[in-house]
Structures are given as structure tokens and as C-alpha cells.
Design an enzyme around this catalytic site. Structure first.
Site, PDB file in Angstrom:
ATOM      1  N   TRP A 352       0.901  -0.973   0.204  1.00  0.00           N
ATOM      2  CA  TRP A 352       0.077  -0.023   0.102  1.00  0.00           C
ATOM      3  C   TRP A 352       1.290   1.299  -0.291  1.00  0.00           C
ATOM      4  O   TRP A 352       0.139   2.329  -0.168  1.00  0.00           O
ATOM      5  CB  TRP A 352      -1.253  -0.389   1.196  1.00  0.00           C
ATOM      6  CG  TRP A 352      -0.632   0.502   2.034  1.00  0.00           C
ATOM      7  CD1 TRP A 352       0.398  -0.134   3.457  1.00  0.00           C
ATOM      8  CD2 TRP A 352      -0.873   0.867   3.765  1.00  0.00           C
ATOM      9  NE1 TRP A 352       1.293   0.145   4.315  1.00  0.00           N
ATOM     10  CE2 TRP A 352       0.176   1.562   4.295  1.00  0.00           C
ATOM     11  CE3 TRP A 352      -1.426   2.240   3.565  1.00  0.00           C
ATOM     12  CZ2 TRP A 352       0.246   2.166   6.061  1.00  0.00           C
ATOM     13  CZ3 TRP A 352      -1.710   3.041   4.652  1.00  0.00           C
ATOM     14  CH2 TRP A 352      -0.501   2.503   5.789  1.00  0.00           C
ATOM     15  N   ASP A 353       2.323   1.559  -0.444  1.00  0.00           N
ATOM     16  CA  ASP A 353       3.312   1.864  -0.098  1.00  0.00           C
ATOM     17  C   ASP A 353       3.007   2.828  -0.742  1.00  0.00           C
ATOM     18  O   ASP A 353       3.917   4.124  -0.785  1.00  0.00           O
ATOM     19  CB  ASP A 353       4.125   1.439   0.139  1.00  0.00           C
ATOM     20  CG  ASP A 353       5.001   0.598   1.539  1.00  0.00           C
ATOM     21  OD1 ASP A 353       4.002   0.412   1.855  1.00  0.00           O
ATOM     22  OD2 ASP A 353       5.611   0.553   1.904  1.00  0.00           O
ATOM     23  N   GLU A 481       1.046  -2.035  13.177  1.00  0.00           N
ATOM     24  CA  GLU A 481       0.840  -3.303  13.178  1.00  0.00           C
ATOM     25  C   GLU A 481       1.866  -3.935  14.352  1.00  0.00           C
ATOM     26  O   GLU A 481       1.916  -5.176  14.675  1.00  0.00           O
ATOM     27  CB  GLU A 481       2.345  -3.633  12.038  1.00  0.00           C
ATOM     28  CG  GLU A 481       1.441  -3.600  10.418  1.00  0.00           C
ATOM     29  CD  GLU A 481       2.357  -4.080   9.943  1.00  0.00           C
ATOM     30  OE1 GLU A 481       3.920  -4.489   9.542  1.00  0.00           O
ATOM     31  OE2 GLU A 481       2.261  -3.984   8.040  1.00  0.00           O
ATOM     32  N   LYS A 593       3.427   1.252  15.887  1.00  0.00           N
ATOM     33  CA  LYS A 593       4.430   1.393  15.218  1.00  0.00           C
ATOM     34  C   LYS A 593       4.913   2.578  14.435  1.00  0.00           C
ATOM     35  O   LYS A 593       5.709   3.595  14.036  1.00  0.00           O
ATOM     36  CB  LYS A 593       3.830   0.437  14.251  1.00  0.00           C
ATOM     37  CG  LYS A 593       5.820  -0.172  13.221  1.00  0.00           C
ATOM     38  CD  LYS A 593       5.018  -1.784  12.825  1.00  0.00           C
ATOM     39  CE  LYS A 593       7.087  -1.810  11.538  1.00  0.00           C
ATOM     40  NZ  LYS A 593       6.079  -2.698  10.940  1.00  0.00           N
ATOM     41  N   GLN A 594       2.864   2.858  13.791  1.00  0.00           N
ATOM     42  CA  GLN A 594       3.432   3.886  12.374  1.00  0.00           C
ATOM     43  C   GLN A 594       1.998   4.853  12.410  1.00  0.00           C
ATOM     44  O   GLN A 594       1.111   4.499  13.444  1.00  0.00           O
ATOM     45  CB  GLN A 594       3.744   3.708  11.452  1.00  0.00           C
ATOM     46  CG  GLN A 594       2.412   2.350  10.974  1.00  0.00           C
ATOM     47  CD  GLN A 594       3.348   1.028   9.495  1.00  0.00           C
ATOM     48  OE1 GLN A 594       3.462   0.298  10.645  1.00  0.00           O
ATOM     49  NE2 GLN A 594       2.966   1.874   8.837  1.00  0.00           N
TER      50      GLN A 594
END
Ligand code: BGC
Length: 761
Positions: A352-353, A481, A593-594
Site C-alpha cells: 500500500w506504500d 502493526e 509502530k507508525q
């Protein structure tokens, strides 16, 4: 983190050779041209630690899945870009000494990546029998004629007279380091090494891609002997010649790599041989001039110039350089792997990046068709995405987490089956593209089908909860994640409902504007009033977890039940968590995480006022460890948006030199290509506040304190706009195209050709 490379505005320089750092340097010094790429390996033999890496775009091997406990729905294979024929190699023997920098004495070592002209140069002085000889190597992968590459290798005797043996070769005996079962992915096909032709043709097992590599060479001095070598999957020419003191030998090796992706199988060899012959007849300098021009054009459109901070300048150019090497948009079957052509991790596949991080860069720095090709890639995979959803017992389309040909390759249930938010980014990219380019026909020709099938998926995946009179999506993994199998991840619910809304909006648009095409599409997709009603109901009744006490959206149900600790409570030895903690401990922790909720705020910024954005930022940022390279750029953009300039800059620094300074100690695996686009976003969308709203280009620029100025260009609706931000003013210049209206700090201005728009600070 390690400051290893010399800082320079256009180059990355390694001076002196740290053999323990060689894998990192090889990643950093990778070259590519969208068709093929190679790590910065040495041409001559090297027995020290190295990952010999040559990768051809789209040429993969379906490596049988490896998992501990098989779950229904897992994919059969993980597609890996096959490490291909090493075509750069030229072995060197001087007198009786094999030149191998792990074995011989040498000095004055220098390896330089020239980003402006996209070539790699290396030099050193080697000592053989007490005499010094200077070695130079220069190589490039042609950005214009993408199937060709060239390397110029020279040896100068500074002392003594010598016998030199040079062996340019093609070696197909290359294995992927990350092969699940140690398989050799290739099978030798034809090979020729006669006076006229040198060709090695290999075919991937199972996927049957034929890759033919042809070589020709030229040398500036008469040789004494030429030995033709043919071994299994290997051909070489051993050239022996004399080299006297003060003399210099130049060997130019020309390579052409053609594949059955581009030609009928029976033509691939001929094409490769023809192209190598064409390259040799043009010669190194002409080929290079053509390549250099192609790069000059690329830089003209995508450079960012920063004054007053050389490290930042090198950092951003390094990112832009690698993005342009990785994806050129010439082939809609290709995409952007998180490691590009620089390593094997992530298999060289699409995540998906691409939609969430890379699309804005390609939209703003290339012609429209480049971004369109990224979108068409997903359209071409729609049928596979439908099959993928069906495999899980669901309707509509679920795009894979990781893919090269449309089939899911990921094999961890908590991601493969649960990290479904990826579908949303693919839908949102369609909006981004249409808003940016104004290409409304895209929705008719490609976009609507993708949106409708994704909507159908969401409608089936969500369920109605009568107790709450809400629709819910449970058992998911959000972008963060570090938590799996959660219920009602706000970001996922939000992007799902948004997709439904956007699909309905486009349904109306098509019906009104293209009634015939609309009818055909509805027939083909078999959509009915029942679908639209359900979608509408879901939009109205989607459940969004909320934290009343903070007045913000909750990342997911129950997030606050976790022990609430901040990143500032961690010890240095804990970080990075994924290296130092058990997975169980990570999952139980509150650490993020992000960007997750913030990823949603980035997408749906208009729905948040400044206060609300600040509240969300202040809650989530101190809990985020940014252990995905994709994270800091989003936080940087939001920080810029809420006026936290210093914070925005600090977060930007984390992404800009991530690989150059090996921040995460993992650059040896390859570069973080997709996060490089995020770095670009931090400047253009963050510092310069660029966004497209209602089809209009808008800006809110500021200058980070550490810089004197910066400038960049954007391609926008057939125009090229240059934006310069310095301490006194912001200057807009329309370099190409017709006049247009833009908005700067909420005020409208007319931008006209040959007339600078100057806005004093
Ligand atoms: C991130 C994903 C990303 C993948 C590839 C993972 O570490 O969590 O969001 O898609 O890397 O870059």
C-alpha cells in the site's frame, strides 16, 4: 546511526573502505533505471562480505511459502524478484595476483555515487609485487535506452611493467540470499560465446521469464591472448595483455538485458545481441551523454534545492534520486517495491506504500501518465483482487498486502487477512489522481470498477451491530502493526466509509455525465439499488471509537485499557522495540509502530479543525515509536499543519537521512525506497503546505529555521511551477504552461507566465 559518507550536495562519497560496512555502502550506491538495477558491488572479484545483487524489473520467482502453521487462505508462494545474471563483473589479475580487495594491499580507495548524472565511480591504488597501479571504474545503467548498461574499467601502471589479465564475464550462477528453501531460481537456456556474440540466456523456474544478457567489449590496447570461456551458466573472455609503466588500459564493457516480458521468447536473444552491438557502436561516451541528458531532465522537474544545510540537501537529493531510479512509469506492469532494486527484503513487490506514500511524488514531478500507470497497475489486478476476497469468503475486491502480479503473497494471518485498510489507500489514490490531474475520464474508464468492487468488499466485511445500531469492522490490523486482531480500528472504519461515499458520489457523476458508459458499467458490475442503500446506511451508521476524556478518536476499541506509557518512559536499550522486545510484549504495550489515527487525519484533514488536530497529535505522537520508516513523514506533515515548525523539522530529519546515516541499522538489507517519497512529502506538503483542494493548488509555506531557503517544482495540470521559500518571501514562478489561479495562505493569486508572484513574509 553512523555518519560514514562525506557530505556533498550532489554526491555520496565513501573515502577509505570499511569492509564491515560494505553491505550498507552497496545498498546506498545502487544504480537502477526502472528496467533493471544493481547494488554497488565491485566489478572485480571480492571475497569479503557482500550481497551481489542484480535485479530485473518484474522478473520474479514464486518461492514456495514457508510458515510454521498453515492457515486456509494462505498464498502458495511469495514472489521474489530473482537475483539475476551478474553482468557488471570484470575480474582482474595483475602478474600472479588476483585483485580482490579482501585479500590485497590497497590505498586511496574511493567510491562515489554521482546523483546528478547517475553513475557510480570507484578508484583505488593497488600494490602488486611492490609496484603501485591505479584502478578506476565507472558504470551507469542507461536511463534512455533502458536495456543497456556500460562500465569502463581502467588500470594504470604507476610503477613497473606488468602482465594484466582482464576477464569481463556474465555469470548466471546467482542465488537469492532470501530463498525460502535455498532454491536456485534459474535454469540456463542458451549461451553463446564466439567471436561475434556473447550471450547468456537464463529462464526463471516456474514463472518462465526468459532473461537474455548480451555483452560486448572494447579495449584501447592490443592484447596478446584472448580465451573464450563457456561454463555452466557462465561465459567470459579472458584477455591477457602487457602494461608498461605510465600506460593505461581502458576496457569498456557494454551490456544489454532483454526479457520475455517485452519480447516474444524466440526474439529475446536476438534483441539482446542487437542492443549490445548498438551500444558498442555508439561507444561509452555517447551512451553516457544520452543518459546524462535524460537525468538532467529528471532533475529539472524533481529537484529540491536547500540552501544553508548541506546534510539536508544531500539527504533529499538522495531520496529523489532513488525514487527516480526505481520507477519511471514506462511500463504499467511495474510498481515500486519498498526496497526498489537495492536488496532482497520484501521481495521487490508492491505494498500500500505505493498509493499512500509514493503517488504524490510521481504526480507532482512527472507527466500525468506516470501516476496513471501506477493506478492502472491496480486496475489490471482487479480480477485477482476479487479472487483474493473470494478466497476469504468475501464479496468484492480485496487487494493483496503484497503482490507482484495481483496475487497475494503475504503469509501472516494477522496481516494477510486483517490488514485490510490497504484497500482504502488504493481507493483514495483514485481521488488523489483525479483531483490533481482533472482527468475525470479515469473514473469512467478504470476508476469506478475498482471503487465499486472495493466498496462491495467493505459492505461484506463490515457487519451491523443492532445493540449499538452501528456498523462495525472487527478482527483487523490497522496501519499500526504492533497490534493485531483488534476491533474497529478508527482508520480502517473511516477509510471504508469514505470509500463507500466516494463510490456513490462517482456513481452519480457517471450517471449524469456518461449515461451510456454508466449503464454498461452497472450491468457489468451487477450493482443494484440494494447495494447503494446498504452503502448509504453504512456511511451514516459507521461506528467510530472515541475517547471522551481526550476528545479524540480512539485508535481502536479498548486502546485506553492498555497500560498507558509513553515513548519517554522507555529506556534506550528498549529501542527499537522490534529488536529488543518479545512480540508478545510489543502486542500488549500501548506503543504505536507508525501513523495510524494520524494517517487518517492526513487523509481527511478537512474534517478536523486545528484544535482537534492538535489534541490528536499530542495524544498519539508521544506513544509512537516510528519503527516503520513510513511513519515520521506523516507526523511531520501534521506537525507543520498545526504550526509546530520545530517538531515538523525534527521529524523530517528522521526520514531524510534514514539510509544515508543508517538510522535503523538495517540499510544493509536495501534502501527504504517508499519512505523516500514520504521525505519528499514532508517538504512539499509539510513545509510548503502544498495540497490540491477542489482542483486548485494551495500553499502555506514556511522555512525551517535551520535553512536559508529551499525551492522545488511541481507539475500541475500541464504546468511547471517553481516555488522558492526564503527568509523574506515566497516566490512562485510559472515555468511552463498557461496562467492559473493558486491559493497562498488562504488568499487567491493569479500566476502568469514570465511574471513572478512574490509574497513577502
Ligand atoms: C509497515 C507497512 C509497510 C511495509 C512495507 C511495514 O513495516 O508496517 O505499513 O507497508 O513495512 O514498507
Amino acid at each position: 546511526m553512523k555518519k560514514y559518507f562525506k557530505v556533498d550536495d550532489w554526491k555520496v562519497i565513501e573515502e577509505g573502505f570499511d569492509k564491515n560496512y560494505n553491505r550498507v555502502t552497496e545498498s546506498i550506491m545502487s544504480l537502477a533505471n526502472g528496467h533493471m538495477g544493481l547494488r554497488g558491488n565491485f566489478a572485480e572479484q571480492y571475497s569479503g562480505d557482500s550481497l551481489q545483487g542484480t535485479y530485473i524489473a518484474g522478473v520474479y520467482y514464486p518461492d514456495k511459502t514457508i510458515v510454521g502453521w498453515w492457515k486456509n487462505g494462505y498464498p502458495e508462494y511469495f514472489a521474489k524478484i530473482a537475483n539475476a545474471t551478474n553482468f557488471i563483473g570484470i575480474d582482474l589479475k595483475i602478474d600472479d595476483t588476483i585483485i580482490d580487495l579482501a585479500q590485497v594491499e590497497f590505498s586511496s580507495f574511493k567510491r562515489v555515487l554521482n546523483m546528478k548524472e547517475a553513475y557510480l565511480e570507484r578508484s583505488f591504488i593497488v600494490k602488486v609485487n611492490d609496484d603501485q597501479l591505479e584502478i578506476n571504474e565507472k558504470r551507469f545503467l542507461n536511463q534512455e535506452k533502458k536495456e543497456t548498461a556500460a562500465v569502463k574499467y581502467s588500470i594504470k601502471a604507476l610503477e613497473g611493467n606488468h602482465s594484466v589479465q582482464l576477464t569481463p564475464y556474465l555469470d548466471g550462477n546467482v542465488k537469492n540470499e532470501d530463498a525460502n528453501y535455498g532454491d536456485f531460481f534459474w535454469k540456463g537456456e542458451e549461451q553463446l560465446n564466439n567471436k561475434q556474440q556473447s550471450l547468456l540466456s537464463m529462464k526463471t523456474k516456474k514463472s518462465h521469464f526468459k532473461v537474455s544478457t548480451a555483452m560486448e567489449w572494447k579495449i584501447n590496447k592490443e592484447y596478446n591472448r584472448l580465451e573464450k570461456i563457456n561454463e555452466e551458466n557462465y561465459i567470459a573472455d579472458k584477455i591477457t595483455l602487457k602494461l608498461n609503466k605510465g600506460e593505461k588500459i581502458n576496457l569498456e564493457k557494454f551490456i544489454a538485458v532483454c526479457t520475455s516480458r517485452d519480447y516474444e521468447k524466440n526474439l529475446v536473444n536476438t534483441k539482446a545481441v542487437e542492443k549490445a552491438a548498438e551500444a558498442v557502436s555508439l561507444g561509452f561516451d555517447k551512451l553516457f551523454a544520452e543518459h546524462k541528458n535524460a537525468w538532467a531532465k529528471i532533475w529539472q522537474e524533481s529537484d529540491i534545492k536547500i540552501e544553508g544545510d548541506l546534510e539536508a540537501q544531500q539527504g533529499i537529493r538522495f531520496n529523489i534520486f532513488h525514487l527516480n531510479q526505481t520507477y519511471t512509469g514506462h511500463d504499467p506492469r511495474l510498481n515500486i517495491g519498498p526496497k526498489g532494486f537495492t536488496g532482497e527484503k520484501y521481495g521487490g513487490l508492491t505494498y500500500w506504500d505505493t498509493e499512500a506514500y509514493c503517488l504524490p511524488f510521481y504526480l507532482a514531478t512527472h507527466s500525468q501518465k506516470v501516476a496513471k500507470n501506477l493506478l492502472i497497475y491496480r486496475h489490471n489486478h482487479l480480477q485477482k483482487a476479487i479472487e483474493n476476497a473470494d478466497k476469504l469468503g468475501l464479496k468484492g475486491a480485496l487487494y493483496p498486502m503484497v503482490t507482484i502480479n495481483g496475487e497475494e503473497c503475504h503469509n501472516e494471518w494477522e496481516i494477510t487477512f486483517e490488514e485490510i485498510h490497504r484497500n482504502g489507500a488504493i481507493a483514495h489514490a483514485i481521488k488523489d489522481y483525479i483531483d490533481y490531474t482533472g482527468d475525470q475520464e479515469y473514473i469512467r474508464d478504470y476508476g469506478f470498477e475498482v471503487l465499486a468492487e472495493i466498496s462491495r468488499f467493505w459492505a461484506d466485511r463490515a457487519h451491523y451491530n443492532p445493540r449499538k445500531d452501528k456498523y462495525m469492522i472487527i478482527g483487523v490490523t490497522g496501519p499500526n502493526e504492533y497490534e493485531n486482531n483488534i476491533n474497529n480500528n478508527w482508520y480502517t472504519n473511516k477509510i471504508a466509509a469514505w470509500t463507500l461515499k466516494y463510490t456513490l458520489k462517482n456513481r452519480k457523476y457517471l450517471k449524469e455525465n456518461y449515461p451510456e458508459a454508466y449503464n454498461d458499467l452497472i450491468d457489468k458490475l451487477q450493482l443494484s439499488e440494494k447495494d447503494y442503500q446498504l452503502w448509504q446506511d453504512m456511511i451514516e451508521k459507521m461506528y467510530y471509537p472515541y475517547l471522551e476524556e481526550y476528545d479524540i478518536y480512539a485508535q481502536q476499541d479498548g486502546y485506553l485499557d492498555k497500560e498507558q506509557k509513553l515513548v519517554s518512559d522507555l529506556n534506550e536499550e528498549d529501542i527499537p522495540l522490534h529488536k529488543n522486545w518479545s512480540w508478545d510484549k510489543i502486542l500488549r504495550s500501548p506503543y504505536i509502530k507508525q501513523a495510524d489515527v494520524l494517517q487518517g487525519i492526513y487523509y481527511f484533514e478537512d474534517e478536523f479543525d486545528q484544535d482537534s488536530m492538535e489534541r490528536h497529535f499530542d495524544f498519539y505522537e508521544p506513544r509512537t515509536v516510528h519503527e516503520s520508516s513510513l511513519s515520521p513523514c506523516i507526523y511531520s506533515i501534521i506537525a507543520a499543519e498545526i504550526g509546530r515548525k520545530e517538531k515538523a523539522y525534527q521529524l523530517y530529519l528522521r526520514t531524510a537521512r534514514l539510509d544515508l546515516d543508517n538510522y535503523n541499522y538495517d540499510t544493509d538489507d536495501g534502501l527504504h525506497i517508499t519512505s523516500m517519497a514520504g521525505t519528499w512529502m514532508s517538504i512539499v506538503e509539510g513545509f510548503a503546505g502544498f495540497e490540491v483542494k477542489n482542483s486548485q493548488a494551495q500553499f502555506r509555506p514556511f522555512l525551517p529555521e535551520a535553512w536559508n531557503s529551499y525551492n522545488f517544482k511541481i507539475m500541475f495540470k500541464e504546468r511547471r511551477i517553481k516555488i522558492e521559500v526564503n527568509q523574506e518571501k515566497v516566490v512562485f514562478e510559472l515555468e511552463k504552461g498557461k496562467k492559473l489561479e493558486i491559493k497562498v495562505y488562504d488568499k487567491e493569486y493569479k500566476l502568469k507566465p514570465e511574471q513572478k508572484l512574490i509574497i513577502e513574509n
